[in-house]
Motif scaffolding. Structure first.
Motif, PDB file in Angstrom:
ATOM      1  N   VAL A 114      89.129  29.480 154.523  1.00  0.00           N
ATOM      2  CA  VAL A 114      89.170  29.078 155.980  1.00  0.00           C
ATOM      3  C   VAL A 114      90.024  27.846 156.054  1.00  0.00           C
ATOM      4  N   ASP A 115      90.412  27.604 157.095  1.00  0.00           N
ATOM      5  CA  ASP A 115      91.208  26.149 157.358  1.00  0.00           C
ATOM      6  C   ASP A 115      90.470  25.066 157.821  1.00  0.00           C
ATOM      7  N   GLY A 116      89.334  25.715 158.500  1.00  0.00           N
ATOM      8  CA  GLY A 116      88.391  24.601 159.143  1.00  0.00           C
ATOM      9  C   GLY A 116      87.231  25.140 159.305  1.00  0.00           C
ATOM     10  N   ILE A 117      86.119  24.113 159.669  1.00  0.00           N
ATOM     11  CA  ILE A 117      84.712  24.785 159.961  1.00  0.00           C
ATOM     12  C   ILE A 117      84.103  23.866 161.049  1.00  0.00           C
ATOM     13  N   PHE A 118      83.123  24.688 161.721  1.00  0.00           N
ATOM     14  CA  PHE A 118      82.472  24.319 162.838  1.00  0.00           C
ATOM     15  C   PHE A 118      80.954  24.358 162.743  1.00  0.00           C
ATOM     16  N   SER A 119      79.914  23.493 163.197  1.00  0.00           N
ATOM     17  CA  SER A 119      78.458  23.507 163.085  1.00  0.00           C
ATOM     18  C   SER A 119      77.989  22.943 164.333  1.00  0.00           C
ATOM     19  N   ALA A 120      77.147  23.442 165.094  1.00  0.00           N
ATOM     20  CA  ALA A 120      76.334  22.664 165.924  1.00  0.00           C
ATOM     21  C   ALA A 120      75.133  22.277 165.525  1.00  0.00           C
ATOM     22  N   GLY A 121      74.826  22.526 164.224  1.00  0.00           N
ATOM     23  CA  GLY A 121      73.555  22.473 163.717  1.00  0.00           C
ATOM     24  C   GLY A 121      72.978  21.008 163.104  1.00  0.00           C
ATOM     25  N   ASN A 122      72.108  21.065 162.295  1.00  0.00           N
ATOM     26  CA  ASN A 122      71.774  19.878 161.871  1.00  0.00           C
ATOM     27  C   ASN A 122      72.958  18.561 161.420  1.00  0.00           C
ATOM     28  N   THR A 123      72.917  17.669 162.080  1.00  0.00           N
ATOM     29  CA  THR A 123      74.222  16.824 161.704  1.00  0.00           C
ATOM     30  C   THR A 123      74.153  16.172 160.377  1.00  0.00           C
ATOM     31  N   GLY A 124      72.940  15.814 160.021  1.00  0.00           N
ATOM     32  CA  GLY A 124      72.931  15.022 158.796  1.00  0.00           C
ATOM     33  C   GLY A 124      73.051  16.011 157.354  1.00  0.00           C
ATOM     34  N   ALA A 125      72.620  17.196 157.759  1.00  0.00           N
ATOM     35  CA  ALA A 125      72.997  18.312 156.646  1.00  0.00           C
ATOM     36  C   ALA A 125      74.463  18.620 156.711  1.00  0.00           C
ATOM     37  N   MET A 126      75.048  18.488 157.589  1.00  0.00           N
ATOM     38  CA  MET A 126      76.523  18.954 157.691  1.00  0.00           C
ATOM     39  C   MET A 126      77.289  17.899 156.939  1.00  0.00           C
ATOM     40  N   PRO A 186      85.379  15.289 165.040  1.00  0.00           N
ATOM     41  CA  PRO A 186      85.628  15.588 163.599  1.00  0.00           C
ATOM     42  C   PRO A 186      84.940  14.677 162.572  1.00  0.00           C
ATOM     43  N   LEU A 187      84.337  15.121 161.379  1.00  0.00           N
ATOM     44  CA  LEU A 187      83.846  14.531 160.420  1.00  0.00           C
ATOM     45  C   LEU A 187      84.882  14.184 159.643  1.00  0.00           C
ATOM     46  N   LEU A 188      85.321  12.757 159.570  1.00  0.00           N
ATOM     47  CA  LEU A 188      86.445  12.194 158.625  1.00  0.00           C
ATOM     48  C   LEU A 188      85.897  11.807 157.379  1.00  0.00           C
ATOM     49  N   GLY A 189      86.693  12.148 156.531  1.00  0.00           N
ATOM     50  CA  GLY A 189      86.443  11.464 154.992  1.00  0.00           C
ATOM     51  C   GLY A 189      86.267  12.753 154.123  1.00  0.00           C
ATOM     52  N   PRO A 190      85.673  13.768 154.110  1.00  0.00           N
ATOM     53  CA  PRO A 190      85.532  14.735 153.259  1.00  0.00           C
ATOM     54  C   PRO A 190      86.889  15.681 153.235  1.00  0.00           C
ATOM     55  N   ARG A 191      86.986  16.177 152.024  1.00  0.00           N
ATOM     56  CA  ARG A 191      88.361  17.029 152.019  1.00  0.00           C
ATOM     57  C   ARG A 191      88.404  18.136 152.559  1.00  0.00           C
ATOM     58  N   GLY A 192      88.571  18.182 154.032  1.00  0.00           N
ATOM     59  CA  GLY A 192      88.569  19.306 154.851  1.00  0.00           C
ATOM     60  C   GLY A 192      88.641  18.984 156.344  1.00  0.00           C
ATOM     61  N   VAL A 193      88.861  19.975 157.127  1.00  0.00           N
ATOM     62  CA  VAL A 193      88.905  19.819 158.639  1.00  0.00           C
ATOM     63  C   VAL A 193      87.499  20.424 159.061  1.00  0.00           C
ATOM     64  N   CYS A 194      86.525  19.433 159.373  1.00  0.00           N
ATOM     65  CA  CYS A 194      85.161  19.753 159.592  1.00  0.00           C
ATOM     66  C   CYS A 194      84.926  18.981 160.977  1.00  0.00           C
ATOM     67  N   SER A 208      83.887  26.673 172.228  1.00  0.00           N
ATOM     68  CA  SER A 208      85.025  27.121 172.321  1.00  0.00           C
ATOM     69  C   SER A 208      86.060  26.066 172.318  1.00  0.00           C
ATOM     70  N   ASN A 209      85.581  24.901 173.169  1.00  0.00           N
ATOM     71  CA  ASN A 209      86.552  23.730 172.961  1.00  0.00           C
ATOM     72  C   ASN A 209      86.578  22.972 171.896  1.00  0.00           C
ATOM     73  N   ALA A 210      85.466  23.297 171.009  1.00  0.00           N
ATOM     74  CA  ALA A 210      85.166  22.430 169.652  1.00  0.00           C
ATOM     75  C   ALA A 210      86.138  23.213 168.498  1.00  0.00           C
ATOM     76  N   LEU A 211      86.232  24.607 168.706  1.00  0.00           N
ATOM     77  CA  LEU A 211      87.124  25.427 168.111  1.00  0.00           C
ATOM     78  C   LEU A 211      88.659  25.026 168.294  1.00  0.00           C
ATOM     79  N   GLY A 212      88.747  24.748 169.464  1.00  0.00           N
ATOM     80  CA  GLY A 212      90.285  24.501 170.067  1.00  0.00           C
ATOM     81  C   GLY A 212      90.663  23.107 169.438  1.00  0.00           C
ATOM     82  N   TRP A 213      89.707  22.246 169.383  1.00  0.00           N
ATOM     83  CA  TRP A 213      89.575  20.893 168.765  1.00  0.00           C
ATOM     84  C   TRP A 213      89.853  21.055 167.381  1.00  0.00           C
ATOM     85  N   THR A 214      89.237  21.680 166.439  1.00  0.00           N
ATOM     86  CA  THR A 214      89.332  22.045 165.017  1.00  0.00           C
ATOM     87  C   THR A 214      90.760  22.431 164.970  1.00  0.00           C
TER      88      THR A 214
END
Length: 357
Positions: free
Chosen positions: A96-108, A293-301, A314-320
């Motif tokens: 996949v080209d990007g990822i999204f989660s509304a779960g545990n922020t620390g775990a993400m 966006p979580l910046l720093g890791p090698r990916g679009v998160c 839906s808007n978060a996926l559009g942002w991603t």
């Protein structure tokens, strides 16, 4: 087509809301494919209830999930088949080209940092919070990824957040402000003072210190990026959320009570007030962007709010999708390298000047 994986078990209303948000996103973005990660039976049940048979929505099974109550690092290590970990692995493997989660922020943050690793030159991850502010958002960075910061981390927060605005919103030279207890140059604790000096040495358009009151004054067009550590940034976010929710509740209650005495046109007056309140509320509504966006890791998160509704997802996926298509990752790498070299060159020149004198 760009493909984005979604942690369907993340968020307060999982899996229904993340899946509903994904269905809405593919309907709004014809070029988008999504991968729903989680227990197959629950996902299929939600899709069937929505009557969705879109071929652009795929399923990847996971047998576990991480809750909000789980310890972030421990959950990442002890739940390898969690929906979040599986989602991050898909990104690591290039599925996949990007990822999204509304779960545990620390775990993400932990899962992305541990599995994807950091971009070249980046020391720590940071959450870039887009705050509604006119045509383009103001970005607060860091929103909670790194609470123990050194000056160089805050410098890199500024660099990465500037990349987001430059790429995703065509802000050519974002103005950077350092969140402090006063606007004077010598204000604050040692972290703030040392960060101020680093930002001055950088090639960024650093305008100096800004105060908390400057963040939400949309008529004061002075700053595009507000830099702070994750501890302060998360408190700013949660305070703003709590205050705005209470304020709008009070306004709705008081105006609603008052409209009943306005005579025969009370209905139309109430409707006008309601529309006005909705317009004002949208300026403070996290769902307008849906995620950060979580910046720093090698990916679009992208990280979403635990309370995310269908619109927010839906808007978060559009942002991603925008982050994928505008090449923010490569800009971050190049900007980190350029700015860090510039700061080191200035430091070296100052050291040589001091030695020679």
């Amino acid at each position: 087509m760009p493909r984005i994986a979604i942690d369907t078990m993340g968020g307060d209303q999982a899996p229904g809301v993340p899946i509903a948000g994904a269905i809405r996103a593919v309907s709004e973005h014809p070029e988008l494919e999504v991968v729903l990660v989680g227990p197959t039976d629950l996902i299929e049940e939600s899709l069937a209830s929505a009557g969705c048979e879109d071929a652009r929505i795929q399923i990847v099974h996971s047998s576990e999930w991480i809750t909000m109550a789980d310890s972030p690092v421990e959950a990442v290590r002890t739940k390898p088949d969690s929906s979040m970990n599986v989602m991050v692995r898909l990104h690591k493997d290039g599925a996949v080209d990007g990822i999204f989660s509304a779960g545990n922020t620390g775990a993400m943050v932990a899962s992305c940092s541990m599995q994807l690793r950091m971009l070249e030159g980046v020391r720590r991850p940071a959450i870039a919070l887009p705050l509604p502010c006119g045509e383009n958002p103001m970005v607060l960075c860091d929103g909670g990824a790194n609470v123990e910061c050194k000056p160089v981390h805050l410098l890199q927060n500024a660099i990465m957040a500037a990349s987001v605005l430059r790429c995703a919103y065509s802000v050519k030279n974002p103005r950077i402000g350092l969140l402090n207890v006063g606007s004077e140059n010598d204000k604050g604790h040692s972290l703030a003072k040392e960060t101020f000096q680093l930002l001055e040495k950088s090639g960024l358009q650093f305008i100096g210190n800004v105060e908390g009151s400057d963040i939400f004054q949309s008529d004061v067009d002075v700053v595009d990026v507000v830099v702070c550590d994750g501890f302060v940034g998360n408190i700013v976010l949660k305070t703003a959320e709590g205050f705005s929710e209470e304020l709008f509740q009070i306004l709705a209650t008081e105006l609603g009570n008052g409209s009943g005495d306005s005579g025969d046109d009370s209905g139309s007056t109430g409707a006008l007030l309601e529309r006005g309140l909705q317009r004002i509320r949208s300026r403070f509504d996290y769902s307008e962007y849906g995620g950060a966006p979580l910046l720093g890791p090698r990916g679009v998160c992208t990280i979403g709010h635990g309370k995310s509704d269908e619109k927010a997802v839906s808007n978060a996926l559009g942002w991603t999708l925008r982050m994928i298509e505008t090449g923010v990752q490569q800009d971050v790498i190049e900007s980190i390298r350029t700015e860090m070299e510039m700061v080191e060159a200035v430091k070296s020149g100052q050291a040589e000047s001091s030695t020679s004198s």
